[in-house]
Every structure is written in C-alpha cells, then in structure tokens.
Design a protein around this motif. Structure first.
Motif, mmCIF file in Angstrom:
data_model
loop_
_atom_site.group_PDB
_atom_site.id
_atom_site.type_symbol
_atom_site.label_atom_id
_atom_site.label_comp_id
_atom_site.label_asym_id
_atom_site.label_seq_id
_atom_site.Cartn_x
_atom_site.Cartn_y
_atom_site.Cartn_z
ATOM 1 N N UNK A 273 -125.886 18.060 -27.443
ATOM 2 C CA UNK A 273 -127.223 18.660 -27.472
ATOM 3 C C UNK A 273 -127.159 20.101 -26.968
ATOM 4 N N UNK A 274 -126.381 20.327 -25.910
ATOM 5 C CA UNK A 274 -126.250 21.675 -25.372
ATOM 6 C C UNK A 274 -125.669 22.642 -26.395
ATOM 7 N N UNK A 275 -124.690 22.166 -27.181
ATOM 8 C CA UNK A 275 -124.107 23.037 -28.208
ATOM 9 C C UNK A 275 -125.130 23.419 -29.270
ATOM 10 N N UNK A 276 -126.054 22.504 -29.588
ATOM 11 C CA UNK A 276 -127.078 22.819 -30.586
ATOM 12 C C UNK A 276 -128.078 23.852 -30.063
ATOM 13 N N UNK A 277 -128.218 23.952 -28.732
ATOM 14 C CA UNK A 277 -129.132 24.942 -28.153
ATOM 15 C C UNK A 277 -128.607 26.377 -28.285
ATOM 16 N N UNK A 278 -127.292 26.516 -28.309
ATOM 17 C CA UNK A 278 -126.707 27.857 -28.221
ATOM 18 C C UNK A 278 -127.105 28.774 -29.373
ATOM 19 N N UNK A 279 -127.057 28.328 -30.647
ATOM 20 C CA UNK A 279 -127.478 29.254 -31.705
ATOM 21 C C UNK A 279 -128.957 29.612 -31.642
ATOM 22 N N UNK A 336 -120.565 25.450 -19.568
ATOM 23 C CA UNK A 336 -121.946 25.687 -19.176
ATOM 24 C C UNK A 336 -122.115 26.993 -18.423
ATOM 25 N N UNK A 337 -121.154 27.311 -17.560
ATOM 26 C CA UNK A 337 -121.211 28.555 -16.789
ATOM 27 C C UNK A 337 -121.076 29.758 -17.714
ATOM 28 N N UNK A 488 -133.773 32.886 -21.234
ATOM 29 C CA UNK A 488 -133.409 32.377 -19.905
ATOM 30 C C UNK A 488 -133.607 30.865 -19.826
ATOM 31 N N UNK A 489 -134.682 30.358 -20.444
ATOM 32 C CA UNK A 489 -134.911 28.908 -20.436
ATOM 33 C C UNK A 489 -133.810 28.179 -21.204
ATOM 34 N N UNK A 493 -130.986 25.450 -19.911
ATOM 35 C CA UNK A 493 -130.733 24.189 -20.595
ATOM 36 C C UNK A 493 -129.279 24.038 -20.996
ATOM 37 N N UNK A 494 -128.668 25.114 -21.504
ATOM 38 C CA UNK A 494 -127.260 25.061 -21.889
ATOM 39 C C UNK A 494 -126.370 24.836 -20.675
ATOM 40 N N UNK A 495 -126.698 25.502 -19.572
ATOM 41 C CA UNK A 495 -125.914 25.325 -18.343
ATOM 42 C C UNK A 495 -125.973 23.876 -17.857
ATOM 43 N N UNK A 496 -127.163 23.308 -17.887
ATOM 44 C CA UNK A 496 -127.332 21.938 -17.402
ATOM 45 C C UNK A 496 -126.675 20.925 -18.328
#
Length: 523
Positions: A273-279, A336-337, A488-489, A493-496
């Motif tokens: 899910x985090x990877x899908x947020x990045x683009x 994430x960092x 920033x939001x 989310x990606x970091x978490x």
C-alpha cells in the motif's frame, strides 16, 4: 527475433545490463510519448487542421489507452511470458510510431495514438516484470532506480526535445524519434532477455481483465474531461460513477476467481500500500509543477518558451542523479525513511515556492525548484522496485501492472484536482478584486488557470494586467501551500507504511506460498 534463452540458464552480466538498457530505453520513450506530442499540436493543426477538442485527443487518446491497459498487460506478462509481452509491446510501439509519422489526417493520428498507448502498456508491464527476474537484492534496487531515472528524464525533458524537433525537422520527427529509440530497445534487449512466466497461471482472468480495463477507461476519461468540461458535467459524472460501479464489480470478480489477475490480499501488506502512495505524492509535488509552472511563467510573466524551459531545468535536473543516489543509500536507510524524507523535502520546497510568489524574480525560483526536484526524485527511483519486490517473483507482471495503473491514475487525479483547485482559488481571489463581475469570474479564472491572461482581461475589463497578476500570485501561493500539505501527509503515510526495509510482514493466506521469499528480497 532470436530464440529465448532458457529460464534456468545463467545469463552473463553484459546480457543482464543490455536487458536493463533496453527496458530503460522503453522507460525513456514512453513518457516522451506523453509530454512530446502536445508541443507539436500547433504544427499538427497547421498541417492537418482539426478542432481544439480533436487536437486535445492527440494526448488524451494515448493516456486513455495506456492507463486503461496496464493492469491487463501485467497479467498477460505473467500468463504468456514477460519477454513475449515486452517484445510484442516495444515492436508494436515502433511500428505505430512509424505509422504516426506518416499519418495523413487527424482522425488517423488519434486512432494510432490509441494503439500506441496499448503497445506502451505492454512494453512497460512486460519490461518491469522481466527486470524483476534478472536482478536480485541490491542489484534489483539499482536496476529499478535506473529505470525510474529514465522515466523521469523522459517526462521532464520530453517537451524540450519535442520543441527542438518540431522547430528543426517538423512535427513528424517527434514520432520518428520514438521509433528510433524503440528500435534500439528491441535490437539490443529482446534477443538477450530470458522468457519467464507464472508457473501456476491457469489462463487469463478474462472477467477481471474486461472489468478492470473498462473501469480504468471510464476513470481516465472522466479525469481527462473534467478540466475542460467541469466536474458537474453529465459526461464527467457518468464516467466517474461508472468507474466506481465497475470497481465494485471488479472486486467482486476477483474475490471469486481461482487465480485472480489482482490478488486483493496484497492490500493487507503495508509495504504494498505504501508503494502505491508514492506516485501520488510525486504527482502532487512534482508532476503538476511541470504543467502549472510553464503556464504561469509564459502566460503571466511573459517568458519565452525557451526561457521557461531553461528555468524548469532546476526542477528536472535532480532526476539525472538523485534516483541512483537514493538506490545506493537504500541498503543503509529504511525505505520509509528515504521516501518519506524525500517527500518532506519536496513539501518544504513547495512552501518556499509559495512564500516567494509575486515577490521575487526568476533567479529566486531556482533554489526551491531544486529542493522540490531533489525531494521528489528520491522516491521516484525506488517506487517501481518497492511495488514489485513485495510480491512473489512469479507474479511480478501483476505487481507491475497494478503499480503502473495506480501510477497513471494517481498522476491523472493529481493533475485534474490541481487544475480544479487553481481555478477555484483564482475565482476566490478575483472576486475580491472585481466583486460585480458575476458569471465572467468563473470564465476568467479558467482562462488564467491555463495561462491565458489576455482573454481573462477581456472578460474582466475593469482589471489591468498588474491586478490580474497579483490575484494569480496569491492564488498560486495558496495552491503551493495546499500541495505542500498533501505531499507532507502522503510522506507521513509512506513513512508509516513502508517502515523498516528489514522488517518482513506476514503474507496473507490468499497470496502464494513464495511471498515470504519475495519480501526477503525487498529493498
């Protein structure tokens, strides 16, 4: 075309890097197909004619077919072979590019652009899935960072290359350049690529393919039409509501399929899910500026196209080096960092850009643009590999298709939302300057949002150029602050969700038994 190498045969380092070079060339040429042809539209119109709506479909037709077919293309790669899918896509892309350069009229050009989008989807999904079979561990991270760099270069520098080609050789040279790059990718990469497929594939999931392609087609159509027709237009609403209905149907179909084209249990994995947020994050922080800033610089501040392009280099230049540097750092810092930190940097640059709006000359824009470009380039080089590494290698095509579809859809949503937000902010600012303008405010805001200050002044004759520019700069500043907040939001989310790169999540039971090994191979 040469015979495929056996899947279990060791491949030399030179062959692997030639495969990487071929897929990276495809990653370079595909965004060129998105950013280049719009620059050629005036020249195409002068030769072939056509209404503004028909000319817009030179871009829209490609994006519609490309975004709609990516998920199905990933399933085709897993089922029938990654090399076969890539080779079919890149060779078809080359052939269609040749036909585009010979197009006799605008209708033929737009129909060919649809076919080019389908070919591009096959090449991207097949190529990404093939790379995941050739590289492992840190080498895979570096390989996908180079692919991300190539994609970013094509996206950022496509307009400049297209402008030079149109000016020096004519608009047909734009498509011939795509042909040349596709031929190079075919000649050097395809013969050295090993064939591989999902050994547990049970044939194509036709209901899933049809429902997903139809859903993405309606979503893409709604997003393409919204900026010119408005979100309340019946056709836009029908397309978006239809997309939601087909999404529900797709989920229902996939939950009942024995071997679904999209394993929905993957969405229980935080890293997926985090990877899908990045683009989506890079779309709001970086991609929208490629569109909004030139309109502002040329339409409101009177820059020439060459001057605006030179200034935009500050935003695009980090794509040349930063993605690969991020890949080198990825074995020392958690995903994430890195990705969250990069997006936070971009958010800081957006705040900076908003704070100096209307108060500084062109030179003052360089530093915040460099900061935004650097921050966005960090996840840009990592996100393809992250999206694919969390699934079993046997289903790499599925992951490539899903990520590609979410990337195109997310970027399309970002562009549509920002266009609507800028028009709304402009209307708010203009209302304070011309409270009695009535319905003309909305039209003037739409004109200003596209950089058409001359027509905006005609609609609001009581405002001079300085007042319009002041209203635009205030709206632009608020837009940058909103983009910074969204970025920033998403960074948080990606970091978490991506967390520590060494932490392996338990794989859902519905995923294949190899998922744990795939997670262990994650960057």
């Amino acid at each position: 075309m040469s015979v495929s190498l056996p899947a279990d045969r060791p491949v030399g380092r030179l062959d692997r890097y030639l495969v990487l070079g071929a897929v990276s060339l495809a990653g370079l040429v595909l965004p060129l197909s998105f950013t280049g042809p719009p620059v050629a539209i005036p020249a195409i119109a002068a030769e072939l004619g056509g209404s503004p709506v028909a000319l817009n479909w030179i871009t829209n037709a490609f994006m519609l077919a490309f975004g709609s077919c990516l998920m199905a293309a990933g399933t085709l790669a897993d089922t029938y072979g990654r090399k076969r899918t890539f080779a079919t896509g890149i060779l078809a892309y080359a052939l269609v590019s040749l036909l585009l350069a010979l197009a006799p009229n605008l209708l033929a050009l737009n129909l060919l652009r649809l076919l080019q989008g389908v070919a591009a989807a096959l090449a991207l999904a097949g190529g990404n899935a093939a790379l995941s079979q050739e590289f492992h561990g840190p080498a895979r991270i570096r390989a996908f960072s180079l692919l991300g760099t190539a994609f970013g270069i094509g996206l950022a520098f496509g307009p400049s290359l297209a402008g030079w080609l149109v000016q020096s050789q004519g608009w047909r040279a734009v498509f011939l350049s795509s042909l040349a790059i596709a031929v190079l990718a075919s000649a050097f990469g395809v013969p050295r690529m090993r064939e591989s497929r999902d050994p547990e594939a049970r044939g194509l999931d036709w209901p899933g393919c049809f429902s997903s392609t139809a859903m993405l087609s309606l979503l893409t159509t709604g997003l393409l039409l919204a900026p010119e027709r408005g979100w309340s237009d019946p056709w836009v609403l029908a397309a978006l509501i239809g997309a939601l209905a087909l999404l529900a149907l797709f989920v229902r179909v996939e939950t009942r399929a024995a071997r679904p084209m999209l394993d929905l249990s993957l969405f229980r994995l935080p890293r997926f899910v985090g990877a899908q947020l990045l683009p989506i994050g890079t779309g709001f922080a970086y991609l929208v500026l490629i569109i909004v800033l030139p309109l502002r610089l040329i339409g409101l501040h009177g820059y020439s196209a060459i001057e605006a392009g030179a200034l935009m280099m500050a935003l695009s230049a980090p794509m040349l080096l930063v993605p690969f540097a991020a890949a080198l750092l990825s074995h020392r810092l958690a995903a994430g960092v890195l990705c969250g930190g990069g997006l936070w940097l971009a958010a800081a640059g957006l705040v900076w850009l908003g704070a100096i709006a209307g108060q500084a000359g062109a030179a003052a824009l360089v530093a915040p643009l460099l900061l935004i470009g650097t921050g966005a380039a960090v996840p840009w080089g990592l996100m393809d590999g992250l999206a694919i590494s969390v699934v079993p290698k046997e289903r790499a095509g599925m992951a490539a298709g899903v990520f590609g579809a979410s990337r195109v859809s997310g970027e399309g949503i970002a562009i549509a939302v920002v266009a609507a937000a800028l028009a709304g902010l402009l209307q708010w600012q203009l209302r304070a300057l011309a409270p009695d303008a009535g319905a003309a405010l909305g039209q003037a805001a739409q004109r200003l949002a596209t950089g058409d200050a001359a027509h905006a002044r005609e609609l609001l004759p009581g405002l001079d150029a300085a007042a319009l520019r002041h209203g635009y700069e205030r709206a632009f500043a608020w837009l940058m602050y909103l983009l910074a907040a969204v970025t920033a939001a998403i960074a948080w989310g990606a970091y978490a969700l991506l967390g520590d790169a060494s932490a392996h999540e338990a794989t859902p039971q519905s995923a294949t038994s190899h998922a744990g090994a795939a997670c262990a191979d994650a960057p």
